[in-house]
Design an enzyme around this catalytic site. Structure first.
Site, PDB file in Angstrom:
ATOM      1  N   ASN A  49      56.445 -55.896  76.074  1.00 54.40           N
ATOM      2  CA  ASN A  49      55.940 -56.552  75.964  1.00 54.40           C
ATOM      3  C   ASN A  49      57.194 -58.055  76.899  1.00 54.40           C
ATOM      4  OD1 ASN A  49      53.407 -55.756  75.788  1.00 54.40           O
ATOM      5  ND2 ASN A  49      53.054 -55.589  73.815  1.00 54.40           N
TER       6      ASN A  49
ATOM      7  N   ARG B 276      47.486 -54.765  82.230  1.00 53.28           N
ATOM      8  CA  ARG B 276      47.225 -55.863  81.895  1.00 53.28           C
ATOM      9  C   ARG B 276      47.907 -57.487  81.913  1.00 53.28           C
ATOM     10  NH1 ARG B 276      42.488 -58.417  79.596  1.00 53.28           N
ATOM     11  NH2 ARG B 276      43.052 -60.260  78.385  1.00 53.28           N
TER      12      ARG B 276
ATOM     13  N   CYS C 141      44.833 -51.426  78.108  1.00 56.79           N
ATOM     14  CA  CYS C 141      44.432 -51.030  77.199  1.00 56.79           C
ATOM     15  C   CYS C 141      43.142 -50.799  77.226  1.00 56.79           C
ATOM     16  CB  CYS C 141      45.046 -50.398  75.941  1.00 56.79           C
ATOM     17  SG  CYS C 141      46.930 -49.035  75.927  1.00 56.79           S
TER      18      CYS C 141
ATOM     19  N   ASP D 135      49.251 -54.497  66.662  1.00 63.04           N
ATOM     20  CA  ASP D 135      50.031 -53.799  67.406  1.00 63.04           C
ATOM     21  C   ASP D 135      49.928 -52.488  66.218  1.00 63.04           C
ATOM     22  OD1 ASP D 135      49.047 -54.350  69.199  1.00 63.04           O
ATOM     23  OD2 ASP D 135      50.938 -54.893  70.420  1.00 63.04           O
TER      24      ASP D 135
HETATM   25  N1  EPU Z   1      40.530 -63.584  74.431  1.00 62.13           N
HETATM   26  C1  EPU Z   1      39.625 -64.152  75.042  1.00 62.13           C
HETATM   27  N2  EPU Z   1      39.682 -64.682  75.764  1.00 62.13           N
HETATM   28  C2  EPU Z   1      40.715 -65.206  76.784  1.00 62.13           C
HETATM   29  C3  EPU Z   1      42.187 -64.537  76.125  1.00 62.13           C
HETATM   30  C4  EPU Z   1      41.879 -63.169  75.118  1.00 62.13           C
HETATM   31  O1  EPU Z   1      38.540 -63.445  74.290  1.00 62.13           O
HETATM   32  O2  EPU Z   1      40.951 -65.865  77.509  1.00 62.13           O
HETATM   33  C5  EPU Z   1      40.723 -62.077  72.996  1.00 62.13           C
HETATM   34  C6  EPU Z   1      41.218 -61.240  73.914  1.00 62.13           C
HETATM   35  O3  EPU Z   1      40.334 -60.115  74.350  1.00 62.13           O
HETATM   36  C7  EPU Z   1      41.697 -60.646  72.272  1.00 62.13           C
HETATM   37  C8  EPU Z   1      42.122 -62.062  71.608  1.00 62.13           C
HETATM   38  O4  EPU Z   1      41.577 -63.117  72.269  1.00 62.13           O
HETATM   39  O5  EPU Z   1      40.753 -59.750  71.412  1.00 62.13           O
HETATM   40  C9  EPU Z   1      44.019 -61.810  71.709  1.00 62.13           C
HETATM   41  O6  EPU Z   1      44.453 -62.535  72.556  1.00 62.13           O
HETATM   42  P1  EPU Z   1      45.750 -61.688  73.505  1.00 62.13           P
HETATM   43  O7  EPU Z   1      45.369 -62.984  74.812  1.00 62.13           O
HETATM   44  O8  EPU Z   1      46.590 -63.049  72.788  1.00 62.13           O
HETATM   45  O9  EPU Z   1      46.116 -60.911  73.865  1.00 62.13           O
HETATM   46  P2  EPU Z   1      46.643 -59.658  75.258  1.00 62.13           P
HETATM   47  O10 EPU Z   1      47.498 -60.554  75.501  1.00 62.13           O
HETATM   48  O11 EPU Z   1      45.849 -59.653  75.857  1.00 62.13           O
HETATM   49  C10 EPU Z   1      49.228 -58.722  73.994  1.00 62.13           C
HETATM   50  C11 EPU Z   1      49.789 -57.872  73.939  1.00 62.13           C
HETATM   51  C12 EPU Z   1      48.699 -57.079  72.724  1.00 62.13           C
HETATM   52  C13 EPU Z   1      49.160 -57.158  71.858  1.00 62.13           C
HETATM   53  C14 EPU Z   1      48.395 -58.876  71.778  1.00 62.13           C
HETATM   54  C15 EPU Z   1      49.417 -59.475  70.530  1.00 62.13           C
HETATM   55  C16 EPU Z   1      51.162 -57.847  76.426  1.00 62.13           C
HETATM   56  C17 EPU Z   1      50.902 -57.161  77.544  1.00 62.13           C
HETATM   57  N3  EPU Z   1      50.294 -57.459  75.421  1.00 62.13           N
HETATM   58  O12 EPU Z   1      47.832 -58.693  74.622  1.00 62.13           O
HETATM   59  O13 EPU Z   1      49.648 -55.385  72.842  1.00 62.13           O
HETATM   60  O14 EPU Z   1      48.707 -56.567  70.860  1.00 62.13           O
HETATM   61  O15 EPU Z   1      48.941 -59.599  72.692  1.00 62.13           O
HETATM   62  O16 EPU Z   1      50.573 -60.028  70.447  1.00 62.13           O
HETATM   63  O17 EPU Z   1      51.487 -58.716  75.674  1.00 62.13           O
HETATM   64  C18 EPU Z   1      50.206 -53.535  73.518  1.00 62.13           C
HETATM   65  O18 EPU Z   1      51.639 -53.631  73.981  1.00 62.13           O
HETATM   66  O19 EPU Z   1      49.757 -52.299  73.185  1.00 62.13           O
HETATM   67  C19 EPU Z   1      49.296 -54.575  72.909  1.00 62.13           C
HETATM   68  C20 EPU Z   1      47.897 -54.487  73.220  1.00 62.13           C
END
Ligand code: EPU
Length: 441
Positions: A24, A94, A118, A309
């Site tokens: 990430n 993503r 995912c 995670d």
């Molecule tokens: N969300 C919304 N609206 C938005 C943005 C997010 O509803 O506009 C929700 C998401 O659906 C989720 C929550 O807010 O329920 C948090 O989402 P966030 O945007 O913080 O997570 P992400 O950026 O999608 C990244 C990592 C994830 C990790 C999370 C938390 C990457 C590519 N992905 O996800 O990693 O779990 O932050 O730190 O950096 C993994 O590596 O397996 C993974 C899923």
């Protein structure tokens, strides 16, 4: 290829594991490199399929992204020649919608499809789109094509306060604002260490970004240039997976930890269980089995809380602990896709209802009061696990099933090996070097 793992479990894992670069961090720094006029070299990039997919995607828009050595990638953004991102590769990762930033910087208008990644809940990007609009980007979504059309309406800048923090959303607003004439303030930003690494990479390349707790201030600069190759840090998620493997397999695994702060909530939780953690030197920890592991309940939270995670790994560990454990997931919907498979191996694990006082603010996803959520599980341990035939659903759930089959006696088959390969580099080699027995077929 069957796209499966065959695991012969029940052996204690013993030895030292060398972590790979963080998935990430790799994804976002590769995309950030497209904002530079010249070539960028990134070191310690893991050869995982998410990175390889991203490199295909970059090539498909005319950019250059190539491994020039095992873990060294060269990226050149100046040859990017289209402002439309193709659906095929972007639907798989993503982080693909971070491409808004380099494309808007270059073309002022672009077309980017709805992101993939995912399937852990609906994963909408409403807050992120709001943030883009607030900073001066017009964004429209065409539901028939599945594409967002974004146009720069003014110098990017202004203040945006996330209603709830988002990790990739914070990345995108930083990347959108880093080059230009404006001044941007992001409030209630996410504070994951992976975001700090992005900021550090950009700042050593000439950016002007400051973070004060959850406020990030970005002063746009005209140019970014890499003075030398940038080395990304180690993967803290991989650290947690191998730590759990060492303890749950009744073995002993030494790991060079990225920095103890980045996994502090995990170490604090481990302390409550009585698991063995020995500090071998300033950055090397040994995780080992000690009889009488105790249960410890956790709630996931944004950094510095217990990371979402890690909870699937924690669930497997707790099947081996004495007592009752509750795991309450606050960040994502549908992050318990491993539960039925764990049951199949003999674990005592069930969904339970744990009421939250104010669910709207307690949960970080878009909470809908009319929907029924399954956000908590109860595990009763210890239970010996046995072998089984399982299917991975997402990356972290997949890692937890592998841990479970490695500690279960007998031969197990896990379908969906390519899901694990999205995020773990040389997983089988690393496990087998510790005395485990796993092959990909
Ligand atoms: N969300 C919304 N609206 C938005 C943005 C997010 O509803 O506009 C929700 C998401 O659906 C989720 C929550 O807010 O329920 C948090 O989402 P966030 O945007 O913080 O997570 P992400 O950026 O999608 C990244 C990592 C994830 C990790 C999370 C938390 C990457 C590519 N992905 O996800 O990693 O779990 O932050 O730190 O950096 C993994 O590596 O397996 C993974 C899923």
């Amino acid at each position: 290829m069957e796209d499966a793992f065959i695991v012969n479990g029940g052996k204690p894992l013993v030895g030292t594991v060398r972590l790979s670069g963080a998935k990430n961090v790799a994804l976002k720094t590769i995309i950030a490199a497209l904002l530079f006029d010249e070539k960028v070299t990134l070191q310690n990039i893991p050869r995982i399929s998410d990175v390889i997919e991203l490199m295909h995607l970059i090539k498909s828009i005319g950019g250059h992204a190539e491994f020039i050595d095992t873990n060294i990638v060269e990226i050149t953004g100046s040859s990017v020649n289209t402002n439309k991102v193709e659906l095929l590769h972007s639907s798989k990762i993503r982080a693909s919608f971070l491409l808004f930033a380099p494309l808007l910087n270059r073309f002022k208008e672009c077309y980017v499809p709805n992101p993939g990644g995912c399937r852990i809940g609906a994963r909408p990007i409403d807050r992120i789109i709001d943030g883009m609009r607030q900073l001066g980007v017009d964004v429209e979504y065409d539901s028939t094509s599945g594409y967002y059309n974004a146009r720069v309406a003014k110098d990017i800048g202004g203040t945006y306060t996330f209603p709830k923090p988002t990790h990739t959303g914070t990345d995108l607003l930083i990347l959108l604002s880093v080059r230009g004439n404006g001044m941007t303030t992001i409030e209630n930003a996410a504070v994951e260490p992976e975001i700090d690494e992005l900021i550090e990479f950009l700042n050593v390349s000439g950016a002007q970004i400051r973070r004060n707790n959850s406020t990030i201030i970005i002063e746009g600069v005209q140019k970014l240039s890499a003075k030398s190759a940038y080395t990304i840090g180690l993967d803290r998620n991989e650290a947690v997976t191998f730590a759990v493997l060492g303890i749950a397999s009744q073995g002993s695994v030494e790991i060079e930890i990225p920095d103890a702060w980045s996994i502090k909530s995990f170490l604090d939780a481990l302390e409550k269980t009585g698991a063995g953690v020995e500090k071998k030197s300033s950055n090397i920890l040994r995780f080992y089995y000690r009889p009488g592991l105790k249960s410890y309940s956790i709630e996931t939270a944004p950094h510095p809380g217990f990371m979402t995670d890690w909870q699937p790994n924690w669930a497997v560990l707790m099947t081996q602990a004495q007592g009752e454990t509750i795991i309450h997931e606050r960040i994502f919907e549908n992050r318990f896709a491993y539960v039925n498979d764990l049951k199949r191996l003999g674990a005592s694990v069930d969904f339970v209802s744990v009421p939250a006082d104010n669910p709207e603010s307690f949960y970080h996803f878009q909470y809908d009061e009319n929907k029924h959520y399954l956000q908590a599980i109860k595990i009763i341990g210890p239970t010996p696990l046995h072998n089984g035939v399982l299917t991975m659903s997402d990356l972290r759930a997949g890692a937890s099933l592998i841990i479970a089959t490695l500690i279960a006696k007998g031969e197990s088959v896990i379908q969906g090996a390519s899901i694990l390969e999205r995020g773990y580099e040389n997983f089988c080699e690393k496990v087998n070097a510790l005395g485990g027995d796993i092959i990909k077929v």
